[in-house]
Write an enzyme that holds these catalytic residues in place. Structure first.
Site, PDB file in Angstrom:
ATOM      1  CG  ASP A 187      -2.015   1.108   1.143  1.00  0.00           C
ATOM      2  OD1 ASP A 187      -2.221   1.672   0.058  1.00  0.00           O
ATOM      3  OD2 ASP A 187      -2.598   1.419   2.198  1.00  0.00           O
ATOM      4  CB  CYS A 240     -16.044  -5.431  11.422  1.00  0.00           C
ATOM      5  SG  CYS A 240     -17.074  -6.836  11.002  1.00  0.00           S
TER       6      CYS A 240
HETATM    7 CA    CA Z   1      -4.395   2.570  -0.189  1.00  0.00          CA
END
Ligand code: CA
Length: 699
Positions: free
Chosen positions: A323, A629
């Site tokens: 990421d 969640c």
């Molecule tokens: Ca991202």
């Protein structure tokens, strides 16, 4: 010295004249945007100028009088979700946004609300947003105000009345696209990308006619299915270059590469710079199992603003699997690099290296770590590629990789500022590691995130000693960075990560809010803290400065939220007291406004019911919780101060009430959709069992 003083005294009335006559300049047009730096009274575009320095030349407020900086006015929003907007100020009028993509216009001197606009984003859109229902602001051009809405619309409003002029749907709403970024306007076209890199979308940026909203061009950052052209500006480069850097059936997964924040423009070179996000899913074994660089993930793209034509790219992280986005702010400057003056583009992305590129060619000039980094030992200047630590390939080793930085980045969207007087860049830096563990049982879900990384295995162990150690390792500081010499000038340590964006000014000051809710001013040269104001809520947005009638103002939008508190839960809780709602705060020398006393945020706490599930059932509930969640409700069911804390909800008492919400979506209009398509009623009730166990542990 005398000459210098004379010049200063001649310039001083000139600056005030600029402030006073700016209202007669007519609407914001291309020339005003190109020359935005020559209007110190205004903040005409997201980063103040197309070069995105976030430096205000105004110098009325300085170290000698900062003690007199007081609240001029404030405005309460209608929401306590995260506030990330940078306001725009044009000739005495301020335009900003709040969570849920709402727009407000104020008299910038008095705070009088001139109009407001609610795009009525459906609440259930929230589940498509990785990082809160935030919005980072508007663009203003030719009598119109432009906002991108969370559900993917680009809307033009009349700047005088706030009435909608046109609205264009820029995304396929059947997919998990969202818009949180601020549009920019270049040569009569409104530019906006979107987010969704955690949900399996295919990233792109679009250009839309500022008058009509009609799409002029679209550039996809990831190639589509081979042989199927999009009829878009990116077709040619995908065929020539990007397509060969992918393998498998990536188009089924979307691939990611979302353009969710940074855009800069050089009018002289006529180049548009676009920051491109991470791979989707994160784990490359899923999206591109044969490997490959996966262009244009984690890249900076240079495009022609008229057509979207590709000019160059620089990829920071080939085949990104952490990421590590290149969507962070890009600053354009002219700097002496190794003895010669270069037109550069600078970025301090999530991955922890400070990159300096030649913005004409994309050549990498320099890259040095500005924060602790272990995923790569260096960036090789010859090849432009990182020398990646073998253990960082968590998908290949089968072992957890404790990464520094993690997916929240050493620096994310929180704006930095380049001060043209000190030559320093002020960066909100954080130290936030993360254990990447491949999800070996990965199954895509219809609702929520799909990462291919095991967030359950990565969740915080509930051992007090380990928790203490993890929390101690999470840090944040304001870093003053010398980009020419690639070294630290000074730092100011904050109590935690997740602090706000930065402004620097001609008065020798740096302004930044922190996660605890303090809005601070520092000496730009020394880092000494000179002033602080308690905002009653955590601050993540960046301040701006402007002038009306010769008076300099500082404005900051405050409101705790964003990914840090949503995801990390307990570690984000560094102050107990939070205002219920976000606010605009504006300061001026000798201001006379005061904030009302903060309301104590008392959350009704319901005692947990008896446990009904076995240890194995609770463990299964825990795994489902962290799979689907935890990214919003917090690691280990602890709220980080934005959403209600599920450990204390009365809904835990009733299996039926729980299922109505978690299975069937009874609260979808609040943002809580049902997960009945992805899990059986029994599985969903095991999430309740896990929440009950966490509630009982916390009593
Ligand atoms: Ca991202």
């Amino acid at each position: 010295m005398i000459v210098r003083q004379l010049r200063l005294s001649l310039l001083a009335p000139l600056a005030i004249a600029v402030a006073a006559c700016s209202s007669s300049q007519g609407p914001v047009d291309h020339d005003r945007l190109v020359n935005a730096d020559s209007e110190p009274a205004n903040w005409l575009t997201h980063g103040r100028t197309y070069s995105e320095e976030r430096f205000s030349p105004l110098d009325q407020i300085d170290a000698s009088n900062i003690g007199d900086l007081k609240l001029a006015w404030y405005h309460d929003f209608d929401t306590k979700r995260g506030q990330e907007a940078t306001p725009i100020v044009v000739d005495g009028v301020m335009y900003t946004t709040s969570a849920w993509s709402k727009v407000q216009a104020f008299n910038a001197a008095t705070g009088e609300l001139l109009w407001q606009y609610d795009p009525e984003v459906p609440g259930e859109t929230a589940v498509k947003a990785c990082c809160d229902v935030v919005n980072r602001g508007v663009a203003v051009y030719d009598g119109k105000v432009y906002v991108g809405t969370l559900d993917g619309r680009l809307v033009a409003l009349d700047a005088e009345s706030g009435d909608e002029v046109w609205a264009t749907l820029t995304v396929d709403q059947d997919k998990a696209y969202t818009i949180t970024g601020a549009p920019r306007v270049v040569k009569g076209k409104v530019l906006i990308g979107n987010g969704g890199g955690e949900y399996g979308v295919r990233g792109y940026i679009g250009a839309y006619d500022a008058q009509t909203g009609e799409e002029a061009w679209r550039f996809y950052t990831v190639p589509g299915k081979p042989g199927e052209k999009d009829g878009s500006a990116s077709d040619e480069i995908h065929e020539k270059l990007a397509g060969d850097t992918w393998s498998g059936e990536w188009w089924e997964w979307g691939g990611g590469g979302t353009v969710w924040d940074s855009i800069a423009y050089d009018p002289e070179l006529d180049l548009l710079y676009v920051g491109v996000g991470n791979g989707s899913p994160w784990n490359p074994d899923i999206r591109s199992p044969g490997g490959g660089d996966n262009l244009f993930l984690s890249s900076i793209l240079a495009l022609r603003p008229d057509t979207g034509e590709y000019v160059w790219h620089y990829q920071q992280v080939p085949g990104d699997q952490w990421d590590y986005t290149a969507t962070q702010q890009m600053i354009l400057a002219d700097l002496p690099i190794k003895g010669s003056e270069r037109k550069v583009l600078m970025q301090a992305p999530k991955n922890g290296f400070y990159y300096i590129l030649d913005r004409e060619t994309g050549e990498l000039l320099s890259a040095e770590p500005f924060a602790p980094v272990n995923w790569a030992s260096e960036i090789d200047l010859e090849s432009g590629r990182p020398v990646i630590t073998p253990d960082a390939y968590y998908n290949k080793t089968g072992k957890p990789w404790l990464a520094m930085p993690g997916p929240l980045g050493a620096h994310s969207w929180h704006s930095m500022s380049f001060n043209l007087q000190t030559g320093l860049v002020y960066i909100p830096v954080q130290e936030l590691g993360f254990p990447y563990i491949a999800d070996t049982n990965f199954e895509p879900k219809k609702v929520g995130v799909n990462l291919g990384v095991d967030l359950n295995a990565a969740s915080l162990p509930q051992d007090d000693e380990i928790k203490k150690q993890v929390k101690a390792g999470i840090k944040g500081h304001l870093l003053a960075w010398d980009p020419v010499n690639q070294k630290e000038a000074w730092r100011f340590e904050h109590k935690s990560a997740g602090n706000g964006g930065v402004l620097s000014t001609g008065g020798g000051l740096v302004f930044q809010g922190d996660a605890e809710g303090n809005f601070n001013a520092f000496n730009a040269s020394s880092g000494e803290k000179l002033w602080s104001f308690f905002a009653q809520t955590g601050i993540i947005a960046a301040p701006i400065s402007y002038a009306v009638d010769g008076k300099q103002y500082i404005t900051i939008v405050v409101g705790w939220g964003g990914i840090f508190p949503l995801l990390t839960g307990e570690v984000a809780l560094i102050t107990g007291e939070r205002a219920p709602k976000g606010r605009v705060l504006t300061f001026v020398l000798d201001g006379t406004a005061t904030l009302p006393e903060p309301e104590a945020l008392v959350e009704a706490r319901s005692a947990p019911p008896e446990q009904f599930a076995s240890a194995a059932g609770i463990a299964k509930g825990k795994a489902i919780y962290h799979r689907s969640c935890g990214a919003c409700h917090g690691d280990s069911v602890v709220s980080g101060g934005v959403l209600p804390d599920l450990r204390y909800t009365p809904v835990l008492q009733s299996a039926d009430a729980w299922y109505a919400i978690v299975g069937e979506g009874a609260l979808a209009t609040n943002g809580m959709v049902g997960f009945g398509e992805d899990y059986s009623p029994e599985e969903l009730d095991l999430i309740r069992a896990y929440a009950i166990s966490r509630s009982r542990e916390s009593q």
